[in-house]
Design a protein around this motif. Structure first.
Motif, short mmCIF file in Angstrom:
data_model
loop_
_atom_site.label_atom_id
_atom_site.label_comp_id
_atom_site.label_asym_id
_atom_site.label_seq_id
_atom_site.Cartn_x
_atom_site.Cartn_y
_atom_site.Cartn_z
N SER A 23 0.79 -1.25 -0.02
CA SER A 23 -0.10 -0.05 0.12
C SER A 23 0.76 1.24 0.02
CB SER A 23 -1.00 0.07 1.13
OG SER A 23 -1.73 1.05 1.28
N LYS A 26 2.34 1.85 -3.30
CA LYS A 26 1.29 2.30 -4.36
C LYS A 26 1.17 3.82 -4.18
CE LYS A 26 -3.18 1.60 -6.41
NZ LYS A 26 -4.26 0.90 -6.55
N ILE A 29 3.65 6.05 -5.97
CA ILE A 29 3.76 6.11 -7.52
C ILE A 29 3.43 7.23 -8.16
CG2 ILE A 29 3.07 4.76 -9.44
CD1 ILE A 29 3.05 2.20 -7.94
N ILE A 34 1.22 2.23 -15.57
CA ILE A 34 2.15 1.13 -15.29
C ILE A 34 2.04 -0.19 -16.24
CG2 ILE A 34 2.74 -0.15 -13.63
CD1 ILE A 34 1.43 1.91 -11.53
N ILE A 37 5.84 -4.07 -12.55
CA ILE A 37 6.52 -3.59 -11.57
C ILE A 37 7.73 -4.84 -11.37
CG2 ILE A 37 6.47 -3.33 -8.90
CD1 ILE A 37 3.88 -2.06 -9.44
N PHE A 54 -0.11 -7.47 -3.57
CA PHE A 54 0.19 -6.90 -5.02
C PHE A 54 -1.15 -7.17 -5.69
CE2 PHE A 54 4.90 -6.94 -4.36
CZ PHE A 54 5.04 -5.57 -4.78
N HIS A 57 -3.81 -4.29 -4.98
CA HIS A 57 -3.27 -3.18 -5.07
C HIS A 57 -3.06 -2.90 -6.48
CE1 HIS A 57 -3.58 -1.78 -1.09
NE2 HIS A 57 -3.10 -2.81 -0.38
N PHE A 58 -2.81 -3.73 -7.46
CA PHE A 58 -2.34 -3.45 -8.53
C PHE A 58 -3.05 -4.30 -9.73
CE2 PHE A 58 0.85 -2.04 -6.10
CZ PHE A 58 1.41 -0.81 -6.52
N ASP A 59 -3.07 -3.89 -10.90
CA ASP A 59 -3.66 -4.74 -12.10
C ASP A 59 -2.51 -4.47 -13.27
OD1 ASP A 59 -5.46 -6.03 -13.92
OD2 ASP A 59 -6.19 -4.47 -14.36
N CYS A 60 -1.28 -5.13 -13.20
CA CYS A 60 -0.32 -5.06 -13.87
C CYS A 60 0.66 -6.43 -13.91
CB CYS A 60 0.54 -3.70 -13.86
SG CYS A 60 1.35 -3.57 -12.39
N ILE A 62 3.78 -8.32 -12.33
CA ILE A 62 4.66 -7.98 -11.28
C ILE A 62 5.55 -9.00 -11.25
CG2 ILE A 62 4.82 -7.65 -9.01
CD1 ILE A 62 1.95 -6.48 -8.98
N VAL A 84 9.28 0.70 -10.78
CA VAL A 84 7.82 0.89 -11.64
C VAL A 84 8.32 1.24 -13.12
CG1 VAL A 84 5.59 1.90 -11.81
CG2 VAL A 84 6.76 1.44 -9.43
#
Length: 142
Positions: A23, A26, A29, A34, A37, A54, A57-60, A62, A84
């Motif tokens: 968190s 994030k 950033i 993005i 990561i 992860f 908190h993220f949609d990419c 990693i 990132v």
């Protein structure tokens, strides 16, 4: 006035809890597009909890690993360091290698071939170099 947007951003967190650390990453950033990561973390983090954080908190894409010390702009210890990557500057493709101990040149070549067929090129980069080098163990088998 146009803001200069960097292609990468190096950030870290020293939070002990996995969700708090991700968190905190994030919140730092500034990149808005993005691509992925790359992270390095202390082995004191629970990998399953870190993965779940992860995912939350993220949609990419990693990728990451544990370390004995995390290097960013400076050396960190007992922390989570992230690089990132901005999508307008990078294209990221990853593959999971389940068992590194049985990973060999033949498996590397198969993965490289499979990934090559999946590579998408960004508008900025028209070519891609994919290189695999045999390990000393694989060279001895030849």
């Amino acid at each position: 006035m146009n803001k200069i947007r960097p292609p990468t951003q190096h950030i870290y967190s020293s939070a002990v809890d996995e969700n708090d650390a991700v968190s905190e990453i994030k919140k730092q950033i500034v990149i808005d597009d993005i691509e992925g990561i790359i992270f390095f973390c202390s082995s004191h983090y629970d990998r399953n909890a870190l993965s779940a954080a992860f995912d939350t908190h993220f949609d990419c894409q990693i990728i990451g690993c544990t370390t004995a010390g995390e290097i960013s702009i400076k050396y960190h210890n007992q922390s989570l360091v992230a690089l990132v990557l901005r999508s307008k500057s990078f294209v990221m493709h990853s593959v999971l290698i389940d068992n590194v101990e049985t990973f060999n040149l033949s498996k590397a070549m198969k993965i490289a071939s499979d990934m090559e067929s999946q590579i998408r090129f960004s508008q900025h980069y028209k070519s891609c170099l994919l290189y695999t080098s045999p390990s000393p163990r694989d060279r001895q088998k030849s």
